[in-house]
Structures are given as C-alpha cells and as structure tokens.
Design a protein around this motif. Structure first.
Motif, PDB file in Angstrom:
ATOM      1  N   GLU A  61      -6.483   5.913   7.174  1.00 20.81           N
ATOM      2  CA  GLU A  61      -6.502   4.015   7.178  1.00 20.81           C
ATOM      3  C   GLU A  61      -7.718   4.011   6.599  1.00 20.81           C
ATOM      4  N   GLU A  62      -8.555   4.733   6.904  1.00 19.99           N
ATOM      5  CA  GLU A  62      -9.979   4.842   6.289  1.00 19.99           C
ATOM      6  C   GLU A  62      -9.892   4.812   4.781  1.00 19.99           C
ATOM      7  N   TYR A  75       0.989  -0.640   0.203  1.00 22.23           N
ATOM      8  CA  TYR A  75       0.169   0.062  -0.346  1.00 22.23           C
ATOM      9  C   TYR A  75       1.089   1.163   0.372  1.00 22.23           C
ATOM     10  N   LEU A 108      -9.741  -7.696   6.975  1.00 18.77           N
ATOM     11  CA  LEU A 108     -10.342  -7.146   5.469  1.00 18.77           C
ATOM     12  C   LEU A 108      -9.190  -7.985   4.600  1.00 18.77           C
ATOM     13  N   VAL A 152     -18.083  -5.967   5.788  1.00 18.50           N
ATOM     14  CA  VAL A 152     -16.419  -5.200   5.438  1.00 18.50           C
ATOM     15  C   VAL A 152     -16.017  -4.118   6.780  1.00 18.50           C
ATOM     16  N   ASN A 153     -17.477  -3.559   7.280  1.00 20.86           N
ATOM     17  CA  ASN A 153     -17.439  -2.156   8.194  1.00 20.86           C
ATOM     18  C   ASN A 153     -16.281  -2.182   8.907  1.00 20.86           C
ATOM     19  N   ARG A 179      -7.532   3.671   2.990  1.00 18.35           N
ATOM     20  CA  ARG A 179      -6.589   1.997   2.841  1.00 18.35           C
ATOM     21  C   ARG A 179      -7.515   1.251   2.743  1.00 18.35           C
ATOM     22  N   ARG A 180      -8.836   1.322   3.847  1.00 19.92           N
ATOM     23  CA  ARG A 180      -8.995   0.579   3.801  1.00 19.92           C
ATOM     24  C   ARG A 180     -10.635   0.190   2.736  1.00 19.92           C
ATOM     25  N   GLU A 195     -11.938  -2.332   0.227  1.00 19.35           N
ATOM     26  CA  GLU A 195     -12.853  -2.802  -0.377  1.00 19.35           C
ATOM     27  C   GLU A 195     -13.207  -2.970  -1.585  1.00 19.35           C
ATOM     28  N   THR A 215     -11.635  -5.089  10.886  1.00 17.68           N
ATOM     29  CA  THR A 215      -9.895  -5.379  11.404  1.00 17.68           C
ATOM     30  C   THR A 215      -9.141  -5.306   9.975  1.00 17.68           C
ATOM     31  N   VAL A 216      -8.252  -4.211   9.412  1.00 16.32           N
ATOM     32  CA  VAL A 216      -7.558  -4.807   8.110  1.00 16.32           C
ATOM     33  C   VAL A 216      -6.879  -5.674   7.845  1.00 16.32           C
TER      34      VAL A 216
END
Length: 297
Positions: free
Chosen positions: A162-163, A89, A203, A195-196, A165-166, A170, A199-200
C-alpha cells in the motif's frame, strides 16, 4: 538521461553524511528536477494562445453560463482522473512484478513506449476535438500511472504494498509542469508532508485535483478538431516525460531515505542541490554526456 556536470565541492561537503555514490545520485536527481519542465513549458507557451482563445470563447458563451462552463469542464476532468486512479492501479501494475529480476533494467528508465502511447492517444482524440476527451483522459492517466509504477519497481519498491501505491499517487500530486510551480523542490517536500497522513481516498482526490487541472489546459489545446491533434500529441508526450522524470526523482529520494535513515538532512541537501542545478541551467550549462543515475537497491 546522462550528465556531465560534476557535484560542486561545497555541496559535497554539506552532503558528507552520504557516500560519494549517494552524493552523485542526489545531485543527478536534483539536475533532473531542475530541468524537468523545460520541454513542457516551451510547448505550453507554443499552444498557449490556442488555449487562451478557447477559454475566452467559453467565458463569452453567455451571461447565464459564462465561467461556469469552464469550471464544469475542469471539474469533469478531475472527476475522470479520480475515477481512473481508483480503478486502474491494479491494471497499471499488472505484470510488472512478473518480470524476472535478471531481465529488469539495471537503472530506472523513462519508457519511450509510454510516451508514444499517450502521444498517439492525444493525436487520435485531437482529430475529433473535445469529444475525444472521453477516451484520452482515462487512457493518458492510466498510462502515466503505469509508467510511474514501472519506475517504482525498478527502484526496488514492492508494487503490492500500500505504501508503494501511495508513493505512485504522490507523483501525480506534485507540483505541475507550469511556471507557477517553478520552485518544485519546495512543493515536493510540502506535498510529501501534506499527504503523509491522508487516507487513500483523500490522496486520490488531491492527486486528481492537481493532475486533472494539468490535463484540462492540455485538453483545451486539442479542442479544435484536426489542429488539436498536433497539440494533443505533443503535450501528451511532454507531460508523460515530465511525470516519468518526477517519478525517477521521487523514488530515488525514497531509496536514499531508506539507506540513510535521515530524511531531514537529505531534504536540506536536496533543496541546495536543486538551487545549484537551476543556476547551472540559467548559465546555459545543460547536461550532455557522462554518468547516469545509479539508484540504490
């Protein structure tokens, strides 16, 4: 991509809580999702016999090995994707935020260089057959992830968050480009809900499972040396284009959710619009020329 299909009046009434510009953005995102898998599915059908033939050979390798060979192959692909997602990432987003705002595109783009890069990887690895998988899986995964991150940045997302990255992960966890996932808009919202609260770690594991399964069939198509170069290059190009498109849809919806503050109403409208866009596609009304998606900042 450009469109000429206007938003039907009935759908506009249902989306009255949105501004006219936001209604257009949502409708064009629905068209993108409805049309997203056309090219991939045609290529998958084209190379489907080759994939099935190789699978049959794998299952016929002996009573002791049998299907275990295929299961091990899929598991190896998923593990390679998971490892790449953990490591890449920061590399995938390197330098994207450094581009001055004035030099960034006004609208999110499908970067053709990413599609050409993964196509070249597929061709190169296809020339040598399955040994090329060792190189192709991590390179293709990292390149597609960078392309997704670029779309996120162009939609005003903070790549250091971080949001974000998530949200990029997704996209890889969404319904794949297959007929089994034809109701993509349903899978889209289900995946986001599912996935909300993950944890990373979970995910990444889920995204690797979905995306790794997609790659395993593609890589079987390029298992035959030389002949596999055509399959590998074409499918890599198509898969990259598919996930770029899904990223444009995903981050358009995230931007609209931030603007409207009503995700539930947006979800209901979007599902209706995708259904209408799919009906438009069935009647042969394809997007040609017109407006582009103008995403909110």
């Amino acid at each position: 991509m450009k469109f000429s299909s206007p938003l039907p009046d009935a759908l506009a009434e249902n989306a009255s809580f949105l501004t006219p510009q936001e209604q257009t953005q949502l409708w064009h995102a629905a068209i993108l999702m409805a049309d997203s898998r056309g090219g991939v599915m045609r290529l998958t059908a084209l190379f489907g016999r080759q994939v099935d033939a190789i699978k049959n050979r794998v299952f016929q390798t002996g009573e002791r090995l049998g299907g275990a060979v295929w299961v091990d192959f899929v598991q190896s692909a998923q593990e390679a994707v998971e490892d790449t997602l953990w490591r890449s990432y920061s590399l995938a987003t390197f330098g994207l935020e450094a581009v001055p705002q004035m030099l960034r595109p006004r609208q999110p783009r499908n970067n053709p260089m990413h599609r050409l890069a993964t196509m070249a990887s597929g061709v190169a690895s296809g020339f040598v057959g399955l040994p090329g998988v060792v190189f192709d899986i991590p390179f293709t995964t990292a390149t597609i992830l960078r392309s997704i991150a670029e779309v996120a940045r162009d939609n005003g997302e903070d790549l250091a968050a971080e949001e974000t990255r998530r949200a990029c992960l997704e996209v890889l966890a969404l319904g794949g480009p297959s007929r089994a996932d034809d109701e993509t808009e349903t899978g889209y919202w289900a995946t986001r809900i599912g996935v909300n609260h993950l944890t990373v770690t979970l995910l990444i594991r889920g995204a690797a499972g979905r995306f790794g399964l997609v790659l395993s069939d593609k890589l079987l198509a390029q298992a035959v040396p030389v002949a596999g170069a055509v399959a590998g290059g074409a499918l890599n190009y198509a898969f990259t284009d598919y996930y770029q498109t899904m990223a444009r849809v995903h981050f358009c919806l995230r931007a609209l959710e931030r603007r409207t503050g009503d995700p539930a109403a947006l979800s209901a409208c979007f599902t209706q619009m995708v259904s209408a866009a799919r009906n438009r596609r069935r009647f042969g009304r394809r997007p040609t020329a017109g407006m582009t998606i103008l995403l909110p900042r």
